[in-house]
Design an enzyme around this catalytic site. Structure first.
Site, PDB file in Angstrom:
ATOM      1  N   LYS A   1     -53.071 -86.928 -75.531  1.00  0.00           N
ATOM      2  CA  LYS A   1     -53.338 -85.970 -74.436  1.00  0.00           C
ATOM      3  C   LYS A   1     -52.239 -86.137 -73.408  1.00  0.00           C
ATOM      4  CE  LYS A   1     -56.418 -82.910 -73.173  1.00  0.00           C
ATOM      5  NZ  LYS A   1     -57.258 -82.065 -74.034  1.00  0.00           N
TER       6      LYS A   1
ATOM      7  N   ASP B   1     -54.738 -76.897 -72.449  1.00  0.00           N
ATOM      8  CA  ASP B   1     -56.048 -77.392 -71.971  1.00  0.00           C
ATOM      9  C   ASP B   1     -56.215 -76.713 -70.606  1.00  0.00           C
ATOM     10  OD1 ASP B   1     -58.223 -79.570 -72.623  1.00  0.00           O
ATOM     11  OD2 ASP B   1     -57.799 -79.848 -70.504  1.00  0.00           O
TER      12      ASP B   1
HETATM   13  P1  NDP Z   1     -59.032 -73.040 -68.477  1.00  0.00           P
HETATM   14  O1  NDP Z   1     -58.012 -73.528 -67.527  1.00  0.00           O
HETATM   15  O2  NDP Z   1     -58.790 -71.778 -69.223  1.00  0.00           O
HETATM   16  O3  NDP Z   1     -60.439 -72.939 -67.761  1.00  0.00           O
HETATM   17  C1  NDP Z   1     -61.046 -74.048 -67.167  1.00  0.00           C
HETATM   18  C2  NDP Z   1     -62.286 -73.601 -66.441  1.00  0.00           C
HETATM   19  O4  NDP Z   1     -62.936 -74.682 -65.786  1.00  0.00           O
HETATM   20  C3  NDP Z   1     -61.959 -72.623 -65.379  1.00  0.00           C
HETATM   21  O5  NDP Z   1     -63.022 -71.778 -65.219  1.00  0.00           O
HETATM   22  C4  NDP Z   1     -61.744 -73.578 -64.214  1.00  0.00           C
HETATM   23  O6  NDP Z   1     -61.729 -72.969 -63.004  1.00  0.00           O
HETATM   24  C5  NDP Z   1     -62.875 -74.503 -64.369  1.00  0.00           C
HETATM   25  N1  NDP Z   1     -62.602 -75.779 -63.707  1.00  0.00           N
HETATM   26  C6  NDP Z   1     -61.527 -76.573 -63.820  1.00  0.00           C
HETATM   27  N2  NDP Z   1     -61.651 -77.679 -63.080  1.00  0.00           N
HETATM   28  C7  NDP Z   1     -62.835 -77.564 -62.467  1.00  0.00           C
HETATM   29  C8  NDP Z   1     -63.525 -78.367 -61.561  1.00  0.00           C
HETATM   30  N3  NDP Z   1     -63.023 -79.534 -61.133  1.00  0.00           N
HETATM   31  N4  NDP Z   1     -64.743 -77.938 -61.156  1.00  0.00           N
HETATM   32  C9  NDP Z   1     -65.264 -76.767 -61.606  1.00  0.00           C
HETATM   33  N5  NDP Z   1     -64.638 -75.970 -62.468  1.00  0.00           N
HETATM   34  C10 NDP Z   1     -63.449 -76.348 -62.885  1.00  0.00           C
HETATM   35  O7  NDP Z   1     -59.305 -74.227 -69.491  1.00  0.00           O
HETATM   36  P2  NDP Z   1     -60.069 -74.215 -70.859  1.00  0.00           P
HETATM   37  O8  NDP Z   1     -61.044 -73.118 -70.920  1.00  0.00           O
HETATM   38  O9  NDP Z   1     -59.018 -74.315 -71.889  1.00  0.00           O
HETATM   39  O10 NDP Z   1     -60.816 -75.611 -70.794  1.00  0.00           O
HETATM   40  C11 NDP Z   1     -62.205 -75.745 -70.400  1.00  0.00           C
HETATM   41  C12 NDP Z   1     -62.774 -77.034 -70.971  1.00  0.00           C
HETATM   42  O11 NDP Z   1     -62.694 -76.971 -72.411  1.00  0.00           O
HETATM   43  C13 NDP Z   1     -62.041 -78.316 -70.581  1.00  0.00           C
HETATM   44  O12 NDP Z   1     -62.981 -79.379 -70.512  1.00  0.00           O
HETATM   45  C14 NDP Z   1     -61.114 -78.552 -71.767  1.00  0.00           C
HETATM   46  O13 NDP Z   1     -60.756 -79.912 -71.886  1.00  0.00           O
HETATM   47  C15 NDP Z   1     -62.017 -78.115 -72.913  1.00  0.00           C
HETATM   48  N6  NDP Z   1     -61.375 -77.765 -74.158  1.00  0.00           N
HETATM   49  C16 NDP Z   1     -60.356 -76.864 -74.228  1.00  0.00           C
HETATM   50  C17 NDP Z   1     -59.802 -76.546 -75.452  1.00  0.00           C
HETATM   51  C18 NDP Z   1     -58.737 -75.521 -75.590  1.00  0.00           C
HETATM   52  O14 NDP Z   1     -58.315 -75.293 -76.715  1.00  0.00           O
HETATM   53  N7  NDP Z   1     -58.277 -74.891 -74.527  1.00  0.00           N
HETATM   54  C19 NDP Z   1     -60.255 -77.173 -76.682  1.00  0.00           C
HETATM   55  C20 NDP Z   1     -61.382 -78.058 -76.522  1.00  0.00           C
HETATM   56  C21 NDP Z   1     -61.889 -78.338 -75.287  1.00  0.00           C
HETATM   57  P3  NDP Z   1     -60.378 -73.091 -62.164  1.00  0.00           P
HETATM   58  O15 NDP Z   1     -59.220 -73.085 -63.093  1.00  0.00           O
HETATM   59  O16 NDP Z   1     -60.486 -71.876 -61.338  1.00  0.00           O
HETATM   60  O17 NDP Z   1     -60.453 -74.397 -61.471  1.00  0.00           O
HETATM   61  O1  2IT Z   2     -59.443 -80.719 -75.904  1.00  0.00           O
HETATM   62  C1  2IT Z   2     -58.904 -80.153 -76.879  1.00  0.00           C
HETATM   63  O2  2IT Z   2     -59.283 -80.340 -78.033  1.00  0.00           O
HETATM   64  C2  2IT Z   2     -57.811 -79.221 -76.589  1.00  0.00           C
HETATM   65  N1  2IT Z   2     -57.506 -78.996 -75.427  1.00  0.00           N
HETATM   66  C3  2IT Z   2     -57.063 -78.594 -77.729  1.00  0.00           C
HETATM   67  C4  2IT Z   2     -56.024 -79.525 -78.264  1.00  0.00           C
HETATM   68  C5  2IT Z   2     -55.095 -78.948 -79.294  1.00  0.00           C
HETATM   69  O3  2IT Z   2     -54.186 -79.697 -79.690  1.00  0.00           O
HETATM   70  O4  2IT Z   2     -55.259 -77.801 -79.720  1.00  0.00           O
END
Ligand code: NDP
Ligand code: 2IT
Length: 444
Positions: free
Chosen positions: A124, A164
């Protein structure tokens, strides 16, 4: 294995790394029994070796804003474990990023990637850069400066980053452009790339789709489905968006999304154009979900979480520790039957305890959100073959992988009464593959 003793030692070594210690404790508690049944793990020091990353790389990222002022952020890459494949995991750009958060995410990623059935190790990275309010040019200059250091540490067979929180298609584009220029090669070193330059169809939707596929498998064990169910989602980012599309497609009704400012409640259901509007909200870099309530004339609840809304299924898709004990109690009280984590570690340990005690279906992030990284793995395969698959092909493979992960969780998590502890199942299944690989390969 003495979990308390190991945790005490780790606390001394890494004081204040709350998220990291939380993630390690959960895994250790789950695997204790299997570990003790396999003395070869103890002899090979698997535990001591797996809880520490192979290496942590930190660097400074100086960049210039639109007014010519110079800023300096911190950049990191945590290369955790590559026993079963190249280090693989996302990059997070958020002001809260620190080593504890990246170590927790990298540690989780080892087991998640192992569960996907694909050959990927865990890693990460990210930065404490805050994308909020930044112009496109500022984001580009930051990404370029970040890659100027990162490119030396990564490679298509070494370490493959992705997105992420705060890192989506736009950022991957700027990062990839700079990598390609510096490395003088066009290998798919990052995943989540654009469709015209090596990306995989369905990757943007994959985490959300995968989460819903996993929840669907859990529901099937109770003879249930998404049809006619009310679903509460948190977050409004990439993962929440993909989940909302798939829930709607399967006949469920999404009634909430949320941001750091609060949540919106849309009793008519967030579907069609309203889901597309989430993308606009995200892209605005304003960090707020409130504008949805003016746009569609619905309630906005400032500084609150969506878990107080009555729902059948909850999909936390925002960030770590966003669902606490009281939220969990409220969900259970309101009749929620299934919680499937789209985010990484969104439920606190106390909340997880409430879910397990009440025997509801609970899918932990490392299993339920593995569809994102699994599709990253499929992107790597397509890049190696210099071919691209149709959306149907990718989606079918993703669906198959999520079903396999579900089966692995059931295999290792089902207790005598027939209740499936998916936390235990995911941790044991993910751990065994990596631990056995480490034993096979000797002390390296
Ligand atoms: P995005 O940046 O697209 O969205 C993140 C979301 O969470 C936004 O709505 C954001 O709002 C909100 N957020 C971030 N920090 C905070 C906080 N401290 N308090 C409240 N809300 C918060 O990211 P993703 O959708 O990609 O990621 C969301 C989750 O999914 C994370 O935990 C990530 O690790 C996990 N994840 C992502 C993957 C991927 O492929 N993208 C894969 C697997 C897991 P704002 O940005 O306005 O703060
Ligand atoms: O938390 C996760 O699994 C991700 N943000 C995706 C990682 C990836 O390599 O696609």
């Amino acid at each position: 294995m003495n979990v308390e003793k190991i945790m005490q030692d780790l606390q001394k070594k890494h004081p204040g790394e709350v998220e990291y210690l939380q993630a390690v404790r959960e895994v250790l508690e789950s695997i204790e029994e299997v570990y003790n049944e396999n003395p070869q793990f103890e002899t090979a020091g698997i535990l001591e070796r797996i809880v520490e990353p192979d290496r942590i790389l930190t660097f400074k990222v100086p960049w210039e804003d639109d007014n010519g002022k110079v800023h300096v952020n911190l950049g990191y890459r945590v290369q955790y474990n590559n026993a079963i494949g190249p280090y693989k995991g996302g990059l997070r750009f958020h002001p809260s990023v620190n080593l504890s958060i990246l170590k927790f995410l990298g540690f989780e990623q080892i087991f998640k990637n192992s569960l996907t059935t694909l050959p990927m190790g865990g890693g990460k990275g990210g930065s404490d850069f805050d994308p909020k309010g930044k112009s496109n040019s500022e984001v580009m200059r930051f990404c370029q400066a970040f890659m100027l250091e990162l490119w030396k540490l990564i490679g298509p067979e070494t370490d493959v980053p992705a997105g992420d929180i705060g890192v989506g298609g736009r950022e991957i584009g700027y990062l990839y452009g700079m990598y390609r220029k510096l490395a003088r090669e066009n290998t798919g070193v990052l995943t989540g790339k654009g469709i015209n330059w090596g990306g995989s169809l369905i990757r943007p939707e994959a985490t959300g789709f995968g989460n819903v596929y996993f929840a669907e498998e859990m529901l099937k064990t109770k003879g249930e489905s998404f049809k006619g169910k009310t679903v509460a989602i948190s977050g409004f980012g990439n993962v929440a968006w993909g989940a909302a599309i798939k829930v709607t497609e399967l006949g469920g009704k999404v009634v909430t999304i949320s941001g750091p400012d609060g949540y919106v409640y849309d009793p008519e259901g967030i579907s069609g154009k309203k889901i597309e509007y989430m993308l606009e909200l995200r892209a605005s870099n304003q960090d707020i979900v409130k504008p949805y309530s003016y746009e569609f004339g619905v309630e906005f609840h400032a500084n609150k979480r969506p878990w107080e809304v009555k729902c059948d299924i909850a999909l936390p898709c925002a960030t770590q520790n966003e669902l606490g004990k009281e939220d969990a109690e409220m969900l259970v009280k309101n009749g929620c039957i299934c919680v499937s984590e789209g985010a990484n570690m969104p439920s606190t340990p106390e909340a997880v305890e409430v879910f397990l005690k009440n025997k509801i279906l609970f899918g932990p992030g490392k299993a339920a959100n593995a569809g994102g990284v699994a599709t990253s793995g499929l992107e790597m395969t397509q890049n190696s073959m210099k071919l691209s698959w149709t959306p149907e092909e990718v989606d079918a493979k993703l669906h198959h992988i999520m079903k396999s992960i579900h089966s692995a969780c059931v295999k290792y998590g089902k207790n005598e009464e027939g209740y499936v502890d998916y936390v235990k199942g995911a941790n044991i299944a993910g751990f065994l593959k990596v631990a056995n690989a480490m034993v096979d390969q000797g002390l390296v």
